[in-house]
Design a protein around this motif. Structure first.
Motif, PDB file in Angstrom:
ATOM      1  N   PRO A   9       0.814  -1.229   0.000  1.00  0.00           N
ATOM      2  CA  PRO A   9       0.000   0.000   0.000  1.00  0.00           C
ATOM      3  C   PRO A   9       0.844   1.275   0.000  1.00  0.00           C
ATOM      4  O   PRO A   9       0.399   2.315  -0.477  1.00  0.00           O
ATOM      5  CB  PRO A   9      -0.846  -0.120   1.278  1.00  0.00           C
ATOM      6  N   TYR A  10       2.072   1.195   0.516  1.00  0.00           N
ATOM      7  CA  TYR A  10       2.980   2.347   0.440  1.00  0.00           C
ATOM      8  C   TYR A  10       3.287   2.677  -1.018  1.00  0.00           C
ATOM      9  O   TYR A  10       3.275   3.848  -1.413  1.00  0.00           O
ATOM     10  CB  TYR A  10       4.273   2.049   1.209  1.00  0.00           C
ATOM     11  N   ILE A  11       3.545   1.676  -1.824  1.00  0.00           N
ATOM     12  CA  ILE A  11       3.813   1.907  -3.248  1.00  0.00           C
ATOM     13  C   ILE A  11       2.604   2.556  -3.917  1.00  0.00           C
ATOM     14  O   ILE A  11       2.739   3.512  -4.697  1.00  0.00           O
ATOM     15  CB  ILE A  11       4.174   0.587  -3.964  1.00  0.00           C
ATOM     16  N   ASP A  12       1.411   2.056  -3.612  1.00  0.00           N
ATOM     17  CA  ASP A  12       0.193   2.637  -4.183  1.00  0.00           C
ATOM     18  C   ASP A  12       0.053   4.103  -3.789  1.00  0.00           C
ATOM     19  O   ASP A  12      -0.325   4.953  -4.602  1.00  0.00           O
ATOM     20  CB  ASP A  12      -1.037   1.851  -3.716  1.00  0.00           C
ATOM     21  N   ARG A  13       0.365   4.401  -2.544  1.00  0.00           N
ATOM     22  CA  ARG A  13       0.248   5.777  -2.058  1.00  0.00           C
ATOM     23  C   ARG A  13       1.260   6.695  -2.739  1.00  0.00           C
ATOM     24  O   ARG A  13       0.926   7.811  -3.155  1.00  0.00           O
ATOM     25  CB  ARG A  13       0.452   5.834  -0.543  1.00  0.00           C
ATOM     26  N   THR A  14       2.509   6.214  -2.834  1.00  0.00           N
ATOM     27  CA  THR A  14       3.539   7.072  -3.424  1.00  0.00           C
ATOM     28  C   THR A  14       3.252   7.362  -4.897  1.00  0.00           C
ATOM     29  O   THR A  14       3.638   8.422  -5.396  1.00  0.00           O
ATOM     30  CB  THR A  14       4.942   6.433  -3.293  1.00  0.00           C
ATOM     31  N   GLU A  15       2.592   6.431  -5.572  1.00  0.00           N
ATOM     32  CA  GLU A  15       2.236   6.701  -6.965  1.00  0.00           C
ATOM     33  C   GLU A  15       1.304   7.902  -7.057  1.00  0.00           C
ATOM     34  O   GLU A  15       1.506   8.806  -7.889  1.00  0.00           O
ATOM     35  CB  GLU A  15       1.568   5.484  -7.601  1.00  0.00           C
ATOM     36  N   LYS A  16       0.297   7.945  -6.200  1.00  0.00           N
ATOM     37  CA  LYS A  16      -0.653   9.075  -6.203  1.00  0.00           C
ATOM     38  C   LYS A  16       0.066  10.374  -5.862  1.00  0.00           C
ATOM     39  O   LYS A  16      -0.180  11.424  -6.482  1.00  0.00           O
ATOM     40  CB  LYS A  16      -1.784   8.805  -5.208  1.00  0.00           C
ATOM     41  N   GLU A  17       0.967  10.321  -4.883  1.00  0.00           N
ATOM     42  CA  GLU A  17       1.702  11.528  -4.486  1.00  0.00           C
ATOM     43  C   GLU A  17       2.633  11.991  -5.604  1.00  0.00           C
ATOM     44  O   GLU A  17       2.718  13.194  -5.894  1.00  0.00           O
ATOM     45  CB  GLU A  17       2.506  11.229  -3.213  1.00  0.00           C
ATOM     46  N   TYR A  18       3.305  11.049  -6.210  1.00  0.00           N
ATOM     47  CA  TYR A  18       4.248  11.365  -7.280  1.00  0.00           C
ATOM     48  C   TYR A  18       3.552  12.026  -8.465  1.00  0.00           C
ATOM     49  O   TYR A  18       4.041  13.002  -9.033  1.00  0.00           O
ATOM     50  CB  TYR A  18       4.952  10.079  -7.715  1.00  0.00           C
TER      51      TYR A  18
END
Length: 322
Positions: free
Chosen positions: A193-202
């Motif tokens: 879920p961290y990867i999913d979150r960082t994609e949105k932030e990026y």
């Protein structure tokens, strides 16, 4: 009341008791991924152009760099983890702005991540270490106090190995010395879920976002790097041999680290003579989010520690609080 009504009433009472028991159940902080905090309002933000024409984003807090250095407080530099951005240290920076008012604090986004550019360039820990040196040179900072998480901690390790004179002290949290140190169960952890979150932030932050390309580049790097050895760590100046010049180094991690194998922090601690070892309870690779109060207290203590080189004690390395 017939048997069906009795059973129904029993079922309702039983269900309510189950719901109430779960409502008050303990949730291990190490299994959570709290929201990404916001950074406090900076004194200034901008970009530093490094060697290969990459723009490294920064945010500066607190007094001027000149004032901080003149007060014997080397600027504190925060280096985030892979795929992330400086916002992940929002809790720590907000705390230190108040707790350390005489210290300049700087956060940077690593190349091709967060608000920085460089997606079409190369990326290695050596290159990111050179980026940090370029940033220090740009601001005329002789040496910095570095707080690094994960990739940021690895960049810090690369600095104390190759540019130790630029580091006053290093707090390396969740770092590793080899790509082989990655936990085999990472795919079953909150790192997903961290990867999913960082994609949105990026996608919101990056000047020209392409998350698939970013993920591919980092994934390739992670198959071969880092790759430090015991001999590499032996190059780091130690307080036993160069007490006044050696960087103070603390290796830190969460007791329930899920990204890096649990034996890694102690191994690096044993290989880096004179280093400290900190293990935070009920926390994982994301301890700074899961328990910011404890993390902040440890960081503040780390920044306040001083090495006594007077030789007046029985120990050649006495750590005292300022």
């Amino acid at each position: 009341m017939n048997i069906h009504n009795i059973l129904f009433v029993f079922f309702v009472i039983f269900s309510i008791s189950i719901i109430q028991s779960h409502a008050g159940a303990y949730v291990n902080p190490a299994l959570t991924l709290p929201a990404t905090p916001k950074l406090p309002t900076p004194v200034s933000t901008g970009y530093v152009k490094v060697n290969d024409n990459v723009d490294i984003w920064y945010a500066q807090y607190g007094p001027s760099i000149k004032s901080s250095i003149s007060n014997n407080n080397p600027p504190v530099l925060f280096l985030h983890g892979g795929l992330g951005n400086s916002n992940y240290f929002g809790n720590q920076i907000s705390y230190l702005v108040k707790a350390k008012p005489k210290s300049t604090i700087i956060a940077i986004d690593s190349r091709m991540q967060g608000r920085s550019t460089g997606l079409n360039k190369n990326i290695t820990y050596e290159i990111m270490r050179e980026d940090v040196v370029n940033v220090l040179d740009h601001f005329k900072i002789p040496k910095a106090q570095i707080v690094g998480w994960s990739d940021g901690g690895i960049i810090g390790l690369d600095l104390v190995i190759n540019n130790p004179t630029r580091v006053d002290r290093l707090f390396a949290f969740g770092a590793q010395y080899s790509y082989a140190n990655t936990n085999s169960s990472i795919g079953e952890s909150i790192f997903i879920p961290y990867i999913d979150r960082t994609e949105k932030e990026y996608l919101k932050m990056a000047p020209n976002p392409n998350f698939t390309k970013l993920l591919d580049k980092l994934s390739i790097m992670y198959t071969i790097l880092p790759n430090y050895t015991r001999e590499d760590f032996a190059k780091i100046p130690t307080v036993f041999g160069q007490c006044k010049k050696a960087p103070l180094i603390w290796i830190a991690d969460g007791a329930e680290e899920e990204v890096v194998n649990l034996d890694v922090p102690r191994q690096m601690h044993e290989w880096i003579a004179g280093s400290g070892l900190v293990i935070l309870p009920s926390a994982s690779h994301f301890a700074f989010l899961q328990d910011p109060q404890t993390f902040n207290a440890v960081i503040e203590r780390f920044l306040d520690f001083n090495v006594d080189c007077s030789g007046k004690t029985n120990s050649s390395r006495q750590i005292v609080a300022n």
